[in-house]
Design a protein around this motif. Structure first.
Motif, short mmCIF file in Angstrom:
data_model
loop_
_atom_site.label_atom_id
_atom_site.label_comp_id
_atom_site.label_asym_id
_atom_site.label_seq_id
_atom_site.Cartn_x
_atom_site.Cartn_y
_atom_site.Cartn_z
N UNK A 1 0.82 -1.21 0.00
CA UNK A 1 0.00 0.00 0.00
C UNK A 1 0.86 1.27 0.00
N UNK A 2 2.04 1.22 0.61
CA UNK A 2 2.90 2.39 0.66
C UNK A 2 3.44 2.79 -0.71
N UNK A 3 3.33 1.88 -1.68
CA UNK A 3 3.80 2.16 -3.05
C UNK A 3 2.69 2.70 -3.93
N UNK A 4 1.44 2.66 -3.45
CA UNK A 4 0.29 3.14 -4.23
C UNK A 4 0.26 4.66 -4.24
N UNK A 5 0.25 5.24 -5.42
CA UNK A 5 0.29 6.69 -5.53
C UNK A 5 -1.09 7.32 -5.30
N UNK A 6 -1.13 8.54 -4.79
CA UNK A 6 -2.40 9.25 -4.65
C UNK A 6 -2.97 9.61 -6.01
N UNK A 7 -4.26 9.78 -6.05
CA UNK A 7 -4.95 10.11 -7.29
C UNK A 7 -5.34 11.58 -7.29
N UNK A 8 -5.00 12.28 -8.36
CA UNK A 8 -5.35 13.69 -8.54
C UNK A 8 -6.32 13.83 -9.71
#
Length: 401
Positions: free
Chosen positions: A226-233
Motif C-alpha cells: 500500500x505504501x507504493x500506491x500513488x495518490x490520485x489527482x
C-alpha cells in the motif's frame, strides 16, 4: 530506425525524456511521472520525475503502483483471444449466448427504440462497435442515462450484475455501424467468466499475470504494498463536453472511494480496475510485440497475433473520436488503437504502432516494425494534456539520430 541503440543515443534519449517529464512536474501539472522504454528486448530508457505526493516531499520510485483504468482493457482483450485460440470462444459468437439479458436489448431511434438488426458479437465488444456507450461521451443520450445511474462508480455491482444492468439500457446505435468507446470490455469480461467458469481476477492471474511474471498487477493492492500506491489527482468526474480545457490543477481525490484498492469490494471490471507498475505493464506490452513470453513460449499463437494486429474499423467510421479527443490516422485492432496512415498522424509514430491509455494518465505503445515498447504512467484523472504523446514522440525524435 536502427535496431541497435548506442550509449550516446541512450544518453540523449534519457535527457530528452527527462526534459519533457520535468516540464510537466515542475509546472505542477502532474505530481509525478514514471517511464520505461525497451527496444529489441533491452531497456534503453527509464526514469522518474516529480514526487509521490502533492506536497512534493515523498520520493517517487520506479516501482510505484498506479491505478491504470482503461489499460485494463488490453489485458482483458488478450484473455479473450487466448480463449478464442483454445476454441472456447469465437469472434462471431453472439453476446446473448453468454449473457441472456442482451437478447432483449433494443436500440435507440428517433421516437423511441427498435429491435437490433443483428445481435452484438464478441468482435463488436473487442472493437467498441457494439452500440454500448460510456457515461462521459458528449451528446450521447444513452451516456446521459448511464451518468444518471452512476454506472462508472457503481462498485456495488458484481460483474455479472453490472453486465445485466448495461443490457437493460438501449444501445446507442445498431451493432457494427459505428465506433464508440464504451463499457464493451466490461461486458466482454463477464463473457470470459461465463466461458471459463472462473472469476475474472483468477482467470487473468492464471493465464496472463503469472506467465509474464507481473507480480504487481492485480485488482487489489496487498497491505504490504500500500505504501507504493500513488495518490490520485484530477477531476471528480470525467467530463469531455468542454470547448476550452478546464484548469489542470493538482486536486487530490479520494482514490479509495473512486477506485478501491483493497479486497472485499465487487469492483471487478473489464474496462478498468487493475493496478500495475511501469515495469510490470512493460512485460505485458513487450509480449505483444510477438505474442511470446521471454522464454519463447507463445502466449498468443502466431496466427492469432497476426489477426490481433489488423485494423477492423472501416474508413467510414473513422477518425476515432472520444468527445473532443481524436485519433487521426489510427484504426482499432482487437486490443487497441493501431496506426495505419502516417499522412494523418499528428505526432511522431510508425505504421503499425498500437496500444492504449488510461483515464488517470497511464499510456503504452508497441511498435513491431522497430521492436519498440514504451510505458508512461502518472495519476491525474481526466487529464487532457499531451504529455504522454510528447514522451512517445521524444523517443522517435531521438532514436536513429
Amino acid at each position: 530506425m536502427d535496431q541497435a541503440v548506442g550509449v550516446n543515443e541512450m544518453g540523449k534519449l534519457d535527457a530528452r525524456l527527462q526534459e519533457v517529464a520535468d516540464k510537466y512536474t515542475q509546472s505542477r501539472s502532474y505530481a509525478g511521472i514514471v517511464w520505461q522504454v525497451q527496444k529489441s528486448g533491452e531497456t534503453i530508457a527509464q526514469g522518474t520525475s516529480g514526487t509521490a505526493d502533492e506536497a512534493g516531499n515523498a520520493q517517487l520510485k520506479q516501482d510505484a503502483i498506479f491505478r491504470i483504468y482503461s489499460m485494463t482493457k488490453p489485458i482483458v482483450s488478450v484473455m479473450a483471444l487466448i480463449l478464442i485460440q483454445r476454441g472456447q470462444l469465437r469472434l462471431s459468437d453472439f453476446v446473448m449466448q453468454f449473457i441472456p439479458a442482451f437478447a432483449s436489448t433494443e436500440v435507440l431511434c428517433p421516437g423511441g427504440t427498435e429491435p437490433q438488426m443483428r445481435p452484438i458479437t464478441i468482435e463488436d465488444l473487442l472493437t467498441h462497435r457494439s452500440g454500448i456507450s460510456y457515461d462521459f461521451v458528449p451528446d450521447c443520450p444513452i451516456g446521459k442515462r448511464y451518468l444518471e445511474a452512476d454506472l462508472l462508480n457503481s462498485v456495488e455491482y458484481s460483474l455479472a450484475e453490472f453486465a445485466d444492468v448495461v443490457a437493460g439500457f438501449p444501445l446507442a446505435f445498431q451493432p457494427g455501424t459505428e465506433w464508440r468507446y464504451s463499457y464493451s470490455t466490461d461486458v466482454l469480461a463477464r463473457v470470459l467468466e461465463v466461458v471459463s467458469g472462473q472469476p475474472l481476477d483468477e482467470l487473468l492471474e492464471q493465464n496472463i499475470m503469472a506467465p509474464l511474471g507481473m507480480g504487481d498487477t492485480s485488482f487489489y493492492v496487498p497491505d504490504d504494498r500500500q505504501h507504493r500506491l500513488l495518490p490520485l489527482f484530477g477531476f471528480e468526474t470525467i467530463d469531455l463536453s468542454f470547448e476550452v480545457p478546464p484548469p489542470h490543477d493538482l486536486v487530490l481525490l479520494d482514490g479509495e472511494a473512486i477506485y478501491p484498492s483493497r479486497p472485499g469490494h465487487n469492483a471487478l471490471r473489464g474496462g478498468l480496475g487493475l493496478y500495475s507498475t511501469c515495469a510490470d505493464y512493460l512485460k505485458f506490452a513487450a509480449m505483444l510485440l510477438s505474442g511470446k513470453l521471454s522464454d519463447g513460449t507463445a502466449l498468443i499463437s502466431p496466427a492469432m497475433h497476426e489477426l490481433m494486429l489488423a485494423n477492423r474499423i472501416p474508413q467510414t467510421q473513422m477518425p476515432l473520436e472520444i468527445g473532443p479527443m481524436t485519433f487521426p490516422g489510427y484504426g482499432f485492432n482487437l486490443i487497441g488503437r493501431v496506426m495505419g496512415d502516417l499522412g494523418q498522424a499528428m505526432s511522431l509514430t510508425a505504421v503499425g504502432e498500437f496500444g492504449w491509455e488510461g483515464a488517470a494518465g497511464t499510456y503504452f505503445w508497441v511498435d513491431p516494425k522497430n521492436a519498440l515498447v514504451g510505458v508512461v504512467m502518472t495519476q491525474f484523472l481526466g487529464t487532457y494534456l499531451p504529455m504522454r504523446e510528447e514522451m512517445r514522440a521524444a523517443v522517435y525524435g531521438v532514436l536513429g539520430e
